[in-house]
Scaffold this active site. Structure first.
Site, mmCIF file in Angstrom:
data_model
loop_
_atom_site.group_PDB
_atom_site.id
_atom_site.type_symbol
_atom_site.label_atom_id
_atom_site.label_comp_id
_atom_site.label_asym_id
_atom_site.label_seq_id
_atom_site.Cartn_x
_atom_site.Cartn_y
_atom_site.Cartn_z
ATOM 1 N N HIS A 97 105.101 -34.805 44.346
ATOM 2 C CA HIS A 97 105.372 -34.805 42.903
ATOM 3 C C HIS A 97 106.721 -34.089 42.697
ATOM 4 C CE1 HIS A 97 103.218 -35.178 38.782
ATOM 5 N NE2 HIS A 97 104.463 -34.826 38.520
ATOM 6 N N GLU B 101 105.222 -41.275 40.562
ATOM 7 C CA GLU B 101 106.344 -41.784 39.771
ATOM 8 C C GLU B 101 107.670 -41.856 40.535
ATOM 9 O OE1 GLU B 101 106.673 -39.642 36.091
ATOM 10 O OE2 GLU B 101 104.710 -40.269 35.413
ATOM 11 N N ASN C 74 100.642 -44.226 35.166
ATOM 12 C CA ASN C 74 100.975 -43.161 34.210
ATOM 13 C C ASN C 74 101.606 -43.813 32.996
ATOM 14 O OD1 ASN C 74 100.171 -41.458 36.231
ATOM 15 N ND2 ASN C 74 102.152 -40.433 36.482
HETATM 16 C C1 PNW Z 1 105.699 -37.364 34.005
HETATM 17 N N1 PNW Z 1 111.075 -39.993 31.376
HETATM 18 O O1 PNW Z 1 107.080 -37.176 33.910
HETATM 19 C C2 PNW Z 1 105.323 -36.492 35.183
HETATM 20 O O2 PNW Z 1 104.549 -37.087 36.188
HETATM 21 C C3 PNW Z 1 104.832 -35.135 34.820
HETATM 22 O O3 PNW Z 1 105.147 -34.241 35.848
HETATM 23 C C4 PNW Z 1 105.401 -34.731 33.481
HETATM 24 O O4 PNW Z 1 105.131 -33.404 33.152
HETATM 25 C C5 PNW Z 1 104.839 -35.696 32.441
HETATM 26 O O5 PNW Z 1 105.138 -37.032 32.785
HETATM 27 C C6 PNW Z 1 105.327 -35.439 31.031
HETATM 28 O O6 PNW Z 1 106.711 -35.600 30.941
HETATM 29 C C7 PNW Z 1 107.994 -37.917 33.236
HETATM 30 O O7 PNW Z 1 112.100 -39.373 30.988
HETATM 31 C C8 PNW Z 1 109.149 -37.260 32.823
HETATM 32 O O8 PNW Z 1 110.965 -41.237 31.210
HETATM 33 C C9 PNW Z 1 110.161 -37.934 32.211
HETATM 34 C C10 PNW Z 1 110.041 -39.291 32.009
HETATM 35 C C11 PNW Z 1 108.891 -39.969 32.430
HETATM 36 C C12 PNW Z 1 107.887 -39.278 33.043
#
Ligand code: PNW
Length: 470
Positions: A122, A167, A296
């Site tokens: 992660h 992700e 997700n």
């Molecule tokens: C996910 N974007 O992150 C992650 O898997 C988590 O660790 C995170 O805390 C959560 O979603 C909330 O943000 C993302 O900018 C962070 O598109 C940024 C993006 C997408 C997912």
């Protein structure tokens, strides 16, 4: 329960998710060395308030209390990640103290009758491997496989579900192309190299773990979107939606499930040499059968080749400049759909989750016999602590209930969604947003490290107990 209650299938699993760097703290303890996030958080302007994960939620020392809290909430499963630089500092030999932490955590979970759901990566690559090229270096994929086997050496007897990557879109394009996440590089070519090597690492790890134990449930978690054109009758808008779908969803889904990169994506990114990184046999290596696909979902995207009058905030407003995460979508603009927003300025769009699950199931999961789980979904809001100490986060409860409703809608349409993990169990280090954004169903007081169950946490506990929403 009212007469409008809608029930979940008997085997549906309810859980919550976290990630190592976001909650553990103890960044310099028991042999852990720097990951790219330790380094990136020191770059001036990269993270709001220059926050870092040195202490975070101090989960490394409080995991027993945290597991007790999970048990109180009635969670059936808990999704967490292991830190590569704790398990194999600098990417080198195993660190017994590092793996011992996860061993104790897993025992604690099993003792509480909570199913451990382990994610190997992660986003916290050892800094020493970044210095050898990071994910833009093919060798990192092989190092990832070795790390996966090391974690399995210790936990393989007690953990049944293994997710290779969380992700990869974020750990490639947001990290090596946009520069918004660690290591903060800004190169379309490096982002594409990283994406391919992450996929390769996934394939190598799945093959190696499968060989060790055919009974393991193996999979990957992808962040996926539903990309829609502003005007379905305008060719420019339709092409914008195709590009985002290609460079967000299909660039990962197709190699994993079909063993090929989509033709249109290869054409779009041709200038940046994706094919230079693809060796003979790589796509077959990536295209290993998997048991679970984690989806997700936070929000969809409405896009056009014309700029929006009032654009939404795409990334953290940090002072270090970032660029588009998409290697080849320069003329594509996100438009607001006029929906209510979370504190991240993400639009709340539960039906997008239904649509996404139906699509991913039809095109990828069902034809390959892969099980679907929602491994993250959640929202940040500006929580207020009431005078009586309660946290009446009504909007988070509504968000949670609406998205669980969307999952039931997908199930009604024939999609066998097998579980849901709320993001996140507790407020934590929200990457470039530092501690400013709170996603938890449990509040963390960062001064005292006390935990307080929010009203949404109690509502989720009720849903889990009733196995229904009303
Ligand atoms: C996910 N974007 O992150 C992650 O898997 C988590 O660790 C995170 O805390 C959560 O979603 C909330 O943000 C993302 O900018 C962070 O598109 C940024 C993006 C997408 C997912």
């Amino acid at each position: 329960m009212t007469s409008h209650a809608r029930s979940f299938p008997p085997a549906f699993l309810f859980g919550a998710a976290t990630a190592a760097y976001q909650i553990e703290g103890a960044a310099h303890e028991d042999g852990r060395t720097d990951s790219i996030w330790d380094t990136f958080s020191r770059v001036p302007g990269a993270v709001i308030n220059a926050d870092n994960g040195d202490v975070a939620c101090d989960h490394y020392h409080r995991y027993q209390d945290d597991v007790a809290l999970m048990k109180d909430l009635g969670l059936q499963t808990y999704r967490f990640s292991t830190s590569w630089s704790r398990v194999r500092p600098d990417g080198g030999p195993v660190n017994p103290k590092g793996v011992d932490f996860y061993s104790r955590l897993v025992d604690e979970l099993l003792g509480a009758d909570i199913k451990p759901w382990l994610t190997l990566y992660h986003w916290d690559l050892p800094q020493a491997l970044e210095e050898k090229g990071g994910w833009a270096n093919r060798d990192t994929a092989e190092r990832f496989r070795d790390y996966a086997l090391t974690v399995h050496d210790t936990l393989g007897d007690r953990v049944g579900v293994w997710t290779t990557l969380n992700e990869p879109w974020c750990s490639s394009f947001l990290s090596y192309t946009a520069g918004a996440h660690a290591p903060g590089r800004q190169s379309p070519r490096d982002g594409l190299a990283a994406a391919h090597h992450l996929l390769l690492g996934h394939g190598l790890a799945v093959e190696a773990l499968r060989e060790r134990d055919p009974a393991l449930e193996l999979g990957i978690t992808l962040n996926l979107t539903v990309a829609k054109p502003v005007d379905p009758a305008r060719a420019g808008d339709v092409d914008a939606a195709r590009r985002i779908d290609g460079q967000f969803n299909r660039i990962f889904l197709d190699p994993i499930f079909r063993g090929s990169y989509p033709e249109d994506v290869l054409q779009d990114v041709a200038a940046f040499g994706l094919t230079d990184f693809v060796h003979e046999g790589d796509l077959a290596q990536i295209n290993q059968p998997i048991d679970t696909l984690g989806v997700n979902y936070y929000h969809g995207d409405l896009v056009s080749d014309r700029p929006a009058e009032h654009p939404l905030l795409a990334q953290a407003p940090t002072s270090r400049p970032t660029r588009s995460p998409y290697p080849a979508a320069d003329g594509v603009f996100d438009h607001p759909q006029g929906l209510p927003l979370t504190a991240m300025e993400w639009e709340i769009q539960p039906d997008g989750l239904r649509e996404l699950l139906v699509r991913v199931n039809t095109e990828y999961a069902a034809p390959t016999g892969t099980s679907l789980y929602v491994t993250e979904n959640g929202a940040a809001f500006d929580d207020v602590v009431a005078e009586d100490g309660s946290i009446p986060d009504v909007r988070r409860t509504e968000f949670l209930t609406a998205h669980l409703g969307a999952i039931l809608d997908a199930i009604d349409e024939g999609v066998d969604v097998k579980g849901y993990f709320y993001w996140s169990l507790m407020d934590n280090y929200e990457w470039a947003w530092g501690y400013e954004k709170r996603f938890g169903i449990v509040r963390v007081d960062y001064e005292t490290q006390e935990r307080f169950v929010k009203d949404s946490g109690r509502a989720y506990a009720d849903i889990i107990r009733n196995r229904a929403i009303s």
